[in-house]
Design a protein around this motif. Sequence first.
Motif, PDB file in Angstrom:
ATOM      1  N   GLY A 144      -5.819  13.051  -0.756  1.00 35.84           N
ATOM      2  CA  GLY A 144      -4.437  12.969  -1.209  1.00 35.84           C
ATOM      3  C   GLY A 144      -3.940  11.544  -1.217  1.00 35.84           C
ATOM      4  N   ILE A 145      -2.659  11.379  -1.477  1.00 35.00           N
ATOM      5  CA  ILE A 145      -2.064  10.051  -1.626  1.00 35.00           C
ATOM      6  C   ILE A 145      -2.175   9.244  -0.329  1.00 35.00           C
ATOM      7  N   LEU A 146      -1.710   9.818   0.789  1.00 38.32           N
ATOM      8  CA  LEU A 146      -1.737   9.092   2.059  1.00 38.32           C
ATOM      9  C   LEU A 146      -3.164   8.822   2.532  1.00 38.32           C
ATOM     10  N   ASP A 147      -4.046   9.798   2.309  1.00 37.52           N
ATOM     11  CA  ASP A 147      -5.436   9.620   2.713  1.00 37.52           C
ATOM     12  C   ASP A 147      -6.085   8.482   1.932  1.00 37.52           C
ATOM     13  N   CYS A 148      -5.812   8.426   0.642  1.00 30.81           N
ATOM     14  CA  CYS A 148      -6.346   7.352  -0.203  1.00 30.81           C
ATOM     15  C   CYS A 148      -5.803   5.998   0.235  1.00 30.81           C
ATOM     16  N   LEU A 149      -4.500   5.949   0.515  1.00 26.75           N
ATOM     17  CA  LEU A 149      -3.869   4.706   0.948  1.00 26.75           C
ATOM     18  C   LEU A 149      -4.454   4.221   2.274  1.00 26.75           C
ATOM     19  N   GLN A 150      -4.584   5.125   3.230  1.00 28.74           N
ATOM     20  CA  GLN A 150      -5.093   4.754   4.557  1.00 28.74           C
ATOM     21  C   GLN A 150      -6.551   4.305   4.505  1.00 28.74           C
ATOM     22  N   LYS A 151      -7.392   5.065   3.807  1.00 25.70           N
ATOM     23  CA  LYS A 151      -8.811   4.714   3.721  1.00 25.70           C
ATOM     24  C   LYS A 151      -9.022   3.413   2.965  1.00 25.70           C
ATOM     25  N   SER A 152      -8.278   3.215   1.885  1.00 24.04           N
ATOM     26  CA  SER A 152      -8.432   1.994   1.092  1.00 24.04           C
ATOM     27  C   SER A 152      -8.076   0.757   1.902  1.00 24.04           C
ATOM     28  N   VAL A 153      -6.962   0.827   2.637  1.00 23.96           N
ATOM     29  CA  VAL A 153      -6.520  -0.313   3.447  1.00 23.96           C
ATOM     30  C   VAL A 153      -7.461  -0.537   4.627  1.00 23.96           C
ATOM     31  N   ARG A 154      -7.899   0.544   5.251  1.00 22.35           N
ATOM     32  CA  ARG A 154      -8.791   0.419   6.395  1.00 22.35           C
ATOM     33  C   ARG A 154     -10.134  -0.198   5.999  1.00 22.35           C
ATOM     34  N   GLU A 155     -10.659   0.186   4.853  1.00 19.91           N
ATOM     35  CA  GLU A 155     -11.977  -0.273   4.424  1.00 19.91           C
ATOM     36  C   GLU A 155     -11.951  -1.646   3.753  1.00 19.91           C
ATOM     37  N   GLU A 156     -10.849  -1.970   3.069  1.00 23.44           N
ATOM     38  CA  GLU A 156     -10.840  -3.189   2.252  1.00 23.44           C
ATOM     39  C   GLU A 156      -9.655  -4.110   2.515  1.00 23.44           C
ATOM     40  N   GLY A 157      -8.796  -3.749   3.451  1.00 23.10           N
ATOM     41  CA  GLY A 157      -7.656  -4.595   3.781  1.00 23.10           C
ATOM     42  C   GLY A 157      -6.475  -4.363   2.852  1.00 23.10           C
ATOM     43  N   PHE A 158      -5.313  -4.902   3.226  1.00 16.83           N
ATOM     44  CA  PHE A 158      -4.097  -4.708   2.428  1.00 16.83           C
ATOM     45  C   PHE A 158      -4.194  -5.353   1.047  1.00 16.83           C
ATOM     46  N   LYS A 159      -5.047  -6.360   0.934  1.00 16.71           N
ATOM     47  CA  LYS A 159      -5.171  -7.043  -0.352  1.00 16.71           C
ATOM     48  C   LYS A 159      -5.697  -6.116  -1.447  1.00 16.71           C
ATOM     49  N   VAL A 160      -6.340  -4.996  -1.038  1.00  7.31           N
ATOM     50  CA  VAL A 160      -6.862  -4.068  -2.036  1.00  7.31           C
ATOM     51  C   VAL A 160      -5.732  -3.481  -2.884  1.00  7.31           C
ATOM     52  N   LEU A 161      -4.529  -3.395  -2.295  1.00  5.63           N
ATOM     53  CA  LEU A 161      -3.396  -2.813  -3.013  1.00  5.63           C
ATOM     54  C   LEU A 161      -2.895  -3.714  -4.136  1.00  5.63           C
TER      55      LEU A 161
END
Length: 314
Positions: A252-269
Amino acid sequence: MEFWPEFLASSWGREFVAGGFGGMAGVVAGHPLDTLRIRLQQPRVMNDTRPSALKMVQNIVTKEGPSALYKGMGLPLAAVAFQNAVAFQAYALLSRAIDHSNEGNEPPSYKSVALAGIGAGTIQTAILTPVELIKIQLQVNTARRPTSIRDNFGPIKVAKGIVQREGLKGLYRGLGITVLRDAPAHGVYFWTYEYSREWLHPGCRKNSQESLSTMLAAGGCAGVASWIFCYPLDVVKSRLQAQGNASPKYTGILDCLQKSVREEGFKVLWRGLGTAVARAFVVNGAIFAAYETALRFFNPQTDDHALDTAVKLS
């Protein structure tokens, strides 16, 4: 035979057709950069080094051919024309309805413009969500398929596959995040356009006599402002819609946001923002220039001076 003259004689008919022309102009102008943006937003494969935007373009052209930059454009060209027509017409109708106290030819207030933009952005997601889902699947997954399969991998086949696996509701995967992205972003979008065009050419919101360069610049600024505003949500949306349904990485949205930031840092956004901003300026300059010019062309009340001004380059 009487349909088109009667349709274009109404303000809502002209707004609908002009919005369609704007949508087509935007797709043609910006699809290669859109393909690049979608590729840049995807998760890294294992420990692969993320190439620069220029290097990725070179890789796409070398490995897949120049036509890969336009992969998935056929569906948006038709669908986005309709979607843009709906969005612009909804915006025009809502801005007038919200600002009901307005009299005469006074333009809607900036508050009405922003609220109407939010409403228009919400409405058009019903069309945009399945179109973007199929487009993203084509832009991302085509590169993962053998060359022999790519040529037969088109939007109809993708849509059929989604419906077979997930049912019709599968075409609306990502609807929630699309609404969250597009509703407020369209408020920013239309407000920035109206404010910019008036700032660049004072009085043009009343007399519609701004130059083509003003339309292009104001439209470009509107696109850039709205994309910067919503870009982190767009990264999440692209990842959710690019994944398959068989074994999805994100639930889901929150899961995608959390995993993306955890794995690649805030810069991924913000990955791919430069490409998105460049595309936004080109695409939305084309959209508003085509929309405003078509609106003046179809408006029988537009005088010759206004039409001449609309296509003037300076």
